[in-house]
Scaffold this motif. Structure first.
Motif, short mmCIF file in Angstrom:
data_model
loop_
_atom_site.label_atom_id
_atom_site.label_comp_id
_atom_site.label_asym_id
_atom_site.label_seq_id
_atom_site.Cartn_x
_atom_site.Cartn_y
_atom_site.Cartn_z
N MET A 1 0.99 -1.26 0.01
CA MET A 1 0.07 -0.13 0.13
C MET A 1 0.95 1.30 -0.11
O MET A 1 0.42 2.46 -0.31
CB MET A 1 -1.00 -0.04 1.33
CG MET A 1 -1.92 -1.10 1.34
SD MET A 1 -2.89 -1.17 2.73
CE MET A 1 -3.56 -2.74 2.65
N LEU A 2 2.11 1.08 0.23
CA LEU A 2 3.05 2.15 0.44
C LEU A 2 3.11 3.00 -0.96
O LEU A 2 2.96 4.53 -0.88
CB LEU A 2 4.41 1.97 0.65
CG LEU A 2 4.60 1.39 2.32
CD1 LEU A 2 6.02 0.96 2.44
CD2 LEU A 2 4.23 2.24 3.11
N PRO A 3 3.25 2.64 -2.08
CA PRO A 3 3.28 3.41 -3.39
C PRO A 3 1.97 4.20 -3.60
O PRO A 3 2.03 5.18 -3.97
CB PRO A 3 3.66 2.40 -4.34
CG PRO A 3 4.34 1.20 -3.77
CD PRO A 3 3.54 1.05 -2.25
N ILE A 4 0.84 3.79 -3.32
CA ILE A 4 -0.51 4.20 -3.56
C ILE A 4 -0.70 5.38 -2.58
O ILE A 4 -1.33 6.51 -2.97
CB ILE A 4 -1.66 3.34 -3.88
CG1 ILE A 4 -2.79 3.79 -4.36
CG2 ILE A 4 -2.00 2.75 -2.40
CD1 ILE A 4 -2.70 4.34 -5.76
N LEU A 5 -0.27 5.14 -1.44
CA LEU A 5 -0.33 6.08 -0.35
C LEU A 5 0.41 7.41 -0.71
O LEU A 5 -0.02 8.65 -0.52
CB LEU A 5 0.48 5.75 1.01
CG LEU A 5 0.42 6.56 2.16
CD1 LEU A 5 -0.99 7.17 2.54
CD2 LEU A 5 0.88 5.89 3.29
N ILE A 6 1.78 7.27 -1.19
CA ILE A 6 2.71 8.43 -1.78
C ILE A 6 2.02 8.98 -2.91
O ILE A 6 1.90 10.23 -2.85
CB ILE A 6 4.02 7.98 -2.21
CG1 ILE A 6 4.64 7.31 -1.06
CG2 ILE A 6 4.72 9.04 -2.71
CD1 ILE A 6 5.88 6.52 -1.27
#
Length: 261
Positions: free
Chosen positions: A89-94
């Motif tokens: 989920m980290l990339p979509i959070l960024i």
């Protein structure tokens, strides 16, 4: 938006959220055909909530098991699985924090842009037919991040979220029988989080949406039922590794959009 329009858009959202053909791209194309707008936050939140509910319905027992065994200070297979989901989920959070305005601007790029991105989706799906790693393994933390990167790229209309994440996992050699579940579970928190933020900003307002309550309810139910069907179907399709039919479909749809756009 009429009740029939809402049903058609809801059906399309439910099907294309899980099938690897780009829900956002198809909503742009269908809205163009219907002469209606998909730029309605209230309707978008409702149909996305419907697909989230469909995912939870299908994976209810697995989700309960993960939460019961994974939310612990001890290292368990379930806690490690939850960690991989968080990593994905980290990339979509960024993207959501820093590039949201740029992403929203892409939805006004036109039918031809969507068509070209559908061709990109077709190419990615075709690669899964041409490149087949001999050995399969469970999703690793590194793979989870790379799959998450694919998901962040799929915010572009015409790039399929499920198609890009599942195809990336297949090309990495991840276990096909588990990829669909991982792909569908990894999007739950981002969608719920975005919907929660929209609620806090007061952008969810059925009364101010200009859409009747009957149309909103019909769109939600259509998205939920079609989402249930598509989610279950996609699990079977991915386990067999048969994505090239969708590559053919995206190729035809993308080419048609380029010609008629």
């Amino acid at each position: 938006m009429s009740t029939l329009d809402a049903i058609l858009l809801g059906l399309l959202q439910g099907l294309t959220e899980f099938l690897p053909v780009s829900s956002s791209g198809h909503l742009v194309l269908l809205s163009r055909l219907l002469g209606t707008s998909v730029d309605n936050t209230t309707f978008a939140i409702l149909v996305h909530a419907a697909t989230v509910l469909a995912t939870i319905t299908v994976f209810w027992s697995e989700i309960l098991h993960l939460l019961r065994r994974g939310l612990t200070l001890r290292s368990t297979p379930e806690s490690r699985y939850l960690l991989k989901l968080l990593i994905s989920m980290l990339p979509i959070l960024i993207v959501g924090l820093f590039l949201k305005d740029h992403v929203e601007a892409l939805f006004g790029s036109g039918v031809r842009f969507v068509g070209s991105m559908l061709l990109v989706t077709a190419g990615l799906l075709l690669l899964t037919h041409l490149i087949r790693p001999k050995q399969q393994h469970p999703v690793t933390a590194k793979d989870a991040f790379l799959i998450g990167l694919a998901q962040s790229v799929a915010v572009i209309p015409g790039i399929s979220r499920s198609g890009s994440t599942i195809a990336t996992g297949m090309l990495l050699g991840d276990d096909k029988s588990q990829l669909a579940k991982f792909s569908f579970l990894m999007v739950l928190v981002p969608i719920l989080g975005e919907a929660f933020l929209e609620l806090l900003k007061g952008e969810f307002s059925p009364a101010a949406s200009g859409i009747s309550g009957y149309a909103l309810a019909a769109g939600f139910l259509a998205a939920y039922l079609s989402g249930l069907f598509a989610c279950k179907a996609m699990i079977r399709i991915v386990s067999r590794g048969k994505l090239w039919w969708f590559a053919l479909y995206c190729g035809v749809a993308g080419t048609t959009a380029l010609i008629l756009g």
